[in-house]
Motif scaffolding. Structure first.
Motif, PDB file in Angstrom:
ATOM      1  N   ILE A  13       0.857  -1.176   0.000  1.00 19.71           N
ATOM      2  CA  ILE A  13       0.000   0.000   0.000  1.00 19.71           C
ATOM      3  C   ILE A  13       0.898   1.233   0.000  1.00 19.71           C
ATOM      4  O   ILE A  13       1.790   1.366   0.841  1.00 19.71           O
ATOM      5  CB  ILE A  13      -0.916   0.018   1.246  1.00 19.71           C
ATOM      6  N   THR A  15       1.390   5.258   0.343  1.00 20.31           N
ATOM      7  CA  THR A  15       0.827   6.494   0.880  1.00 20.31           C
ATOM      8  C   THR A  15       1.858   7.593   0.634  1.00 20.31           C
ATOM      9  O   THR A  15       2.996   7.311   0.265  1.00 20.31           O
ATOM     10  CB  THR A  15       0.541   6.361   2.388  1.00 20.31           C
ATOM     11  N   THR A 149       0.950  -1.772   6.053  1.00 17.98           N
ATOM     12  CA  THR A 149       0.810  -1.385   4.646  1.00 17.98           C
ATOM     13  C   THR A 149       1.597  -2.309   3.730  1.00 17.98           C
ATOM     14  O   THR A 149       1.820  -1.994   2.559  1.00 17.98           O
ATOM     15  CB  THR A 149       1.275   0.070   4.434  1.00 17.98           C
TER      16      THR A 149
END
Length: 242
Positions: A13, A15, A149
């Motif tokens: 993930i 970010t 993540t």
């Protein structure tokens, strides 16, 4: 051939504070993820991680000191416990992209275990952060966020360093802006960093930027830095070989 559905799981993930995409990052600027832990006796722990370079920095202090640290390091993302949403909003508004975590993440036992497991140690004394109780919790929260993540390629994060608050002159964002240190206030203006930066490598550019925004106040350390520069001016062969 018969087409089949391929099972695809989440591998990572991304970010703002965890991106490593070269197309999204400036090579001569750090991209810091920051974790904040609001502790006891008005002490706030904070940790900065640049996942692209492995720089992992920890500190703690009062509200004023923490504000200056965040303004100096300009993180692209800040994480903190949900219970502290109003505190963060009061100090920073919506100036920084942020993400809220559950309160249990910011517990001493859990975050210490995260740090011990990652660095494969039984004590943090070797890193000089064993006295930073709130700072350790913030650092452990960073590692938790990486794990949650699916950012698992972390071998390059092999040390954590303490930020010594009394080593630098802390410039607030108004000073940085008005002196045009890294950005100009005018369309055709040139900031100071563009005049000074003749570095040849991304890490040299990042270091120069850090020196510009975090000026030393210890005369001995300032002279030491000047002496190093003088050596390169006087030793042309050494300079050329480097």
């Amino acid at each position: 051939k018969q087409k089949k559905i391929v099972d695809r799981g989440v591998t990572e993930i991304v970010t703002p504070g965890l991106t490593t995409d070269n197309n999204l990052l400036s090579h001569k600027e750090n991209n810091f993820l920051c974790a904040l832990h609001y502790g006891e006796q008005n002490q706030i722990g904070l940790a900065f991680l640049d996942i692209s370079t492995g720089e992992f920095l920890v500190s703690q202090g009062n509200n004023s000191q923490v504000q200056k640290l965040i303004q100096g390091f300009r993180p692209s993302e800040v994480i903190f416990a949900k219970a502290n949403k109003s505190k963060f909003a009061k100090e920073f508004g919506d100036e920084y992209y942020h993400f809220l975590l559950d309160e249990w993440v910011f517990t001493e036992d859990y975050t210490q275990e995260m740090l011990f497991d990652h660095f494969e140690v039984t004590s943090l004394k070797g890193f000089g952060i064993h006295e930073l109780h709130e700072g350790q919790i913030a650092a452990g929260a960073v590692l938790h966020y990486l794990k949650s993540t699916e950012n698992n390629q972390l071998q390059h994060i092999n040390a954590v360093q303490r930020i010594q608050l009394d080593e630098y002159m802390w410039l607030d964002r108004f000073t940085i802006r008005n002196l045009e240190l890294v950005h100009s206030n005018h369309a055709i203006g040139i900031p100071l960093i563009d005049i000074l930066d003749c570095t040849s490598t991304p890490m040299g550019g990042r270091l120069l930027r850090k020196w510009l925004l975090l000026p030393l106040i210890d005369l001995k350390e300032i002279r030491k830095r000047h002496d190093i520069v003088e050596i390169f001016f006087s030793e042309e062969n050494t300079l050329e070989s480097l």
